[in-house]
Design a protein around this motif. Sequence first.
Motif, mmCIF file in Angstrom:
data_model
loop_
_atom_site.group_PDB
_atom_site.id
_atom_site.type_symbol
_atom_site.label_atom_id
_atom_site.label_comp_id
_atom_site.label_asym_id
_atom_site.label_seq_id
_atom_site.Cartn_x
_atom_site.Cartn_y
_atom_site.Cartn_z
ATOM 1 N N TRP A 35 -23.179 38.876 21.212
ATOM 2 C CA TRP A 35 -23.980 38.853 22.588
ATOM 3 C C TRP A 35 -23.828 37.275 23.250
ATOM 4 C CZ3 TRP A 35 -23.851 43.303 24.890
ATOM 5 C CH2 TRP A 35 -23.972 44.342 24.223
ATOM 6 N N ALA A 36 -23.145 37.162 24.480
ATOM 7 C CA ALA A 36 -23.051 35.938 24.976
ATOM 8 C C ALA A 36 -24.724 35.335 25.231
ATOM 9 C CB ALA A 36 -22.181 36.158 26.288
ATOM 10 N N GLY A 37 -25.464 36.291 25.904
ATOM 11 C CA GLY A 37 -26.588 35.628 26.138
ATOM 12 C C GLY A 37 -27.669 35.169 24.806
ATOM 13 N N ASP A 65 -16.434 46.671 31.563
ATOM 14 C CA ASP A 65 -14.862 46.606 32.099
ATOM 15 C C ASP A 65 -13.992 47.430 31.006
ATOM 16 O OD1 ASP A 65 -15.771 44.099 30.672
ATOM 17 O OD2 ASP A 65 -13.697 43.618 30.626
ATOM 18 N N GLN A 66 -14.163 47.142 29.645
ATOM 19 C CA GLN A 66 -13.121 47.767 28.658
ATOM 20 C C GLN A 66 -13.297 49.193 28.798
ATOM 21 O OE1 GLN A 66 -10.938 45.770 27.170
ATOM 22 N NE2 GLN A 66 -11.918 44.269 28.771
ATOM 23 N N HIS A 67 -14.530 49.880 29.085
ATOM 24 C CA HIS A 67 -14.625 51.471 29.179
ATOM 25 C C HIS A 67 -13.759 51.930 30.482
ATOM 26 C CE1 HIS A 67 -18.890 51.667 27.002
ATOM 27 N NE2 HIS A 67 -18.340 50.542 27.163
ATOM 28 N N ILE A 68 -13.999 51.046 31.574
ATOM 29 C CA ILE A 68 -13.084 51.449 32.653
ATOM 30 C C ILE A 68 -11.898 51.119 32.184
ATOM 31 C CG2 ILE A 68 -13.045 50.618 35.231
ATOM 32 C CD1 ILE A 68 -15.700 51.738 34.289
ATOM 33 N N ASP A 111 -37.452 43.730 23.001
ATOM 34 C CA ASP A 111 -36.483 44.847 22.896
ATOM 35 C C ASP A 111 -36.563 45.426 21.562
ATOM 36 O OD1 ASP A 111 -34.646 43.439 20.951
ATOM 37 O OD2 ASP A 111 -34.084 42.055 22.839
ATOM 38 N N LEU A 112 -35.623 46.604 21.139
ATOM 39 C CA LEU A 112 -35.578 46.909 19.990
ATOM 40 C C LEU A 112 -35.807 46.501 18.737
ATOM 41 C CD1 LEU A 112 -35.649 49.688 18.401
ATOM 42 C CD2 LEU A 112 -33.152 49.807 18.746
ATOM 43 N N ARG A 113 -34.907 45.527 18.436
ATOM 44 C CA ARG A 113 -34.645 44.547 17.329
ATOM 45 C C ARG A 113 -35.507 43.347 17.362
ATOM 46 N NH1 ARG A 113 -32.647 48.935 14.909
ATOM 47 N NH2 ARG A 113 -30.692 49.596 16.054
ATOM 48 N N ASN A 122 -32.057 44.337 27.040
ATOM 49 C CA ASN A 122 -31.280 43.283 28.349
ATOM 50 C C ASN A 122 -31.077 41.864 27.304
ATOM 51 O OD1 ASN A 122 -30.776 41.545 30.259
ATOM 52 N ND2 ASN A 122 -32.891 41.538 31.217
ATOM 53 N N PHE A 123 -29.650 41.813 27.119
ATOM 54 C CA PHE A 123 -29.201 40.597 26.476
ATOM 55 C C PHE A 123 -28.517 39.736 27.474
ATOM 56 C CE2 PHE A 123 -28.229 44.038 23.027
ATOM 57 C CZ PHE A 123 -29.698 43.964 22.574
ATOM 58 N N GLY A 124 -28.940 39.949 28.897
ATOM 59 C CA GLY A 124 -28.148 39.220 29.836
ATOM 60 C C GLY A 124 -27.029 40.123 30.205
HETATM 61 N N1 EPU Z 1 -18.219 43.837 26.134
HETATM 62 C C1 EPU Z 1 -17.539 43.547 27.194
HETATM 63 N N2 EPU Z 1 -16.771 44.442 27.971
HETATM 64 C C2 EPU Z 1 -17.150 46.012 27.638
HETATM 65 C C3 EPU Z 1 -18.021 46.069 26.842
HETATM 66 C C4 EPU Z 1 -18.906 45.106 26.071
HETATM 67 O O1 EPU Z 1 -17.137 42.304 27.676
HETATM 68 O O2 EPU Z 1 -16.806 46.628 28.501
HETATM 69 C C5 EPU Z 1 -18.697 42.607 25.442
HETATM 70 C C6 EPU Z 1 -20.189 42.516 25.329
HETATM 71 O O3 EPU Z 1 -20.636 41.864 26.301
HETATM 72 C C7 EPU Z 1 -20.718 42.099 24.063
HETATM 73 C C8 EPU Z 1 -19.537 42.489 23.113
HETATM 74 O O4 EPU Z 1 -18.449 42.917 23.974
HETATM 75 O O5 EPU Z 1 -20.644 40.667 24.076
HETATM 76 C C9 EPU Z 1 -19.958 43.688 22.143
HETATM 77 O O6 EPU Z 1 -20.480 44.910 23.091
HETATM 78 P P1 EPU Z 1 -20.477 46.267 22.700
HETATM 79 O O7 EPU Z 1 -19.583 46.917 23.733
HETATM 80 O O8 EPU Z 1 -19.711 46.358 21.412
HETATM 81 O O9 EPU Z 1 -22.057 46.744 22.590
HETATM 82 P P2 EPU Z 1 -22.458 48.436 22.901
HETATM 83 O O10 EPU Z 1 -21.597 49.094 22.856
HETATM 84 O O11 EPU Z 1 -23.102 47.981 24.332
HETATM 85 C C10 EPU Z 1 -23.671 48.746 20.720
HETATM 86 C C11 EPU Z 1 -25.004 48.968 20.201
HETATM 87 C C12 EPU Z 1 -25.721 47.805 20.327
HETATM 88 C C13 EPU Z 1 -25.459 46.621 19.502
HETATM 89 C C14 EPU Z 1 -23.648 46.495 19.758
HETATM 90 C C15 EPU Z 1 -22.979 45.594 19.046
HETATM 91 C C16 EPU Z 1 -25.184 51.251 20.738
HETATM 92 C C17 EPU Z 1 -26.166 51.986 21.989
HETATM 93 N N3 EPU Z 1 -25.548 50.009 21.403
HETATM 94 O O12 EPU Z 1 -23.923 48.170 22.051
HETATM 95 O O13 EPU Z 1 -27.096 48.104 19.603
HETATM 96 O O14 EPU Z 1 -25.882 45.519 19.473
HETATM 97 O O15 EPU Z 1 -22.782 47.990 19.851
HETATM 98 O O16 EPU Z 1 -22.814 45.875 17.749
HETATM 99 O O17 EPU Z 1 -24.577 51.750 20.207
HETATM 100 C C18 EPU Z 1 -29.432 48.157 18.944
HETATM 101 O O18 EPU Z 1 -29.081 49.165 18.145
HETATM 102 O O19 EPU Z 1 -30.403 47.358 18.903
HETATM 103 C C19 EPU Z 1 -28.278 47.707 20.073
HETATM 104 C C20 EPU Z 1 -28.526 46.927 20.967
#
Ligand code: EPU
Length: 436
Positions: free
Chosen positions: A333-335, A128-131, A375-377, A121-123
């Motif tokens: 992470w914005a949070g 939206d980018q997946h969608i 959380d994990l880290r 939970n980072f906030g």
């Molecule tokens: N974001 C958007 N829209 C989206 C997706 C992401 O605005 O549709 C924003 C997020 O809010 C954030 C930034 O883009 O500000 C980066 O998010 P990202 O999608 O890259 O993160 P994630 O895929 O949800 C993975 C890792 C995280 C790691 C981040 C960044 C996995 C399962 N999780 O998360 O790993 O912090 O990339 O490198 O791969 C961890 O291992 O402890 C962990 C949290």
Amino acid sequence: MEKYVIQGGRPLHGEVEISGAKNAAVAIIPAALMVHGTCRLENLPEISDTDTLLHILTYLGARVNMINRTTVEIDCTHVQMDILPERMWALTRKIRASYYLIGAMLGRFGRARTTMPGGCNFGVRPIDQHIKGLTALGADMDVSGGFITAGCPAGRLRGTTIYLDKVSVGATINIMIAAATAEGRTVIENVAREPHIVDLANFLNSMGADVRGAGTDTIKIRGVKQLHGGSYALIPDQIEAGTYMAAVAAAGGAVRVSNVIPKHLECISSKLREMAVEVEEGDDYVLVRRDGPLHRANLKTMPYPGFPTDMQPQMAAVLCCAPGNSTVTEGVWAGGRFKYVGELKKMGAQIEVEDQSAFIQGVDKLTGSVVKACDLRAGAAVVIAGLAAEGVTEVEDIIYIERGYQDLVGKFRALGADIRCVQVPEHSRSANWNAG
Ligand code: EPU
């Protein structure tokens, strides 16, 4: 329930072998759903997140055969299900990576439904980018009531050009998986470049996909009809390696961190050198040594090849022991991802958080305390602080740590740390297992 008990103040010596990359594994296991045939995965980390995903695949009808602790064979030939039944929702809600099942099921069946994922939970963690990406490939997407539902009216997804508004690891992975079997050519621009993105591309290609450009900011995928079986060994975990490097920096000592790709560690190595830690690179190892005082430093996290956000809490723990003022700024992470700060303060750390930055004033000594893994880290950070601290540190809620670190206690003990995992009576804590 268990907790870690650490008697701090012992320098670390010896060799630690790094396991397979968690964030590659949690992408590749769902991607195995696309494969018609058996795929053999080697160097899989033995952590609870991979267990959860293998359970989900088994429920879906995959044959999952553990060959040894880090090698698995997955046969998804007979998987029919494209909707996750209710008994699996608790599992999909536990971890972040369950949303990769959407890309995989859409690619394989043209339909998919799962719960919203869990995750650290980072906030706010938008999807939206997946969608946007999956919609551009021709899927009708609905996110409501805690579920993600996807359907492709044309039956098969269609390649197109997608520009990500935000560099996202998760969106890059989900779109890559779905596009692997889409009709025609997909170009994804402004993608994430993390090592696990390249690893996923290599996995998909070794199963017959045609993915190019992973590791740059544009990925091009020529869709194939279906993926076939094969064998693939995962890369070592950049963040696990960085965590042991940070632990040596904090506790002192000399450790060979082996089974790594030093190139993936460059930004961590160079920041540690700035902090007066010696880091020597070999072919597949780094030697980390610290015997003098640490130097202060500033760091800012960025998408790869920038400093990884997943190393931010661990480095902050190290900087708590560096004389002078250091600033740690979260750029992903914005949070802010600073939940661990309150725990480190219990150990005598002097840190103030303002917006996206933590301002650290190094102290002579941290002192042992009862803390929790938020959380994990964040959990890794308090373990590192505990190893460096004077006295005994108890780390609660270690379930978060075990999601992502294979045998953390065994590995630190082998380096001479005094760390034990002990049982806590069930009624004394209430854990909330929600992770990713
Ligand atoms: N974001 C958007 N829209 C989206 C997706 C992401 O605005 O549709 C924003 C997020 O809010 C954030 C930034 O883009 O500000 C980066 O998010 P990202 O999608 O890259 O993160 P994630 O895929 O949800 C993975 C890792 C995280 C790691 C981040 C960044 C996995 C399962 N999780 O998360 O790993 O912090 O990339 O490198 O791969 C961890 O291992 O402890 C962990 C949290």
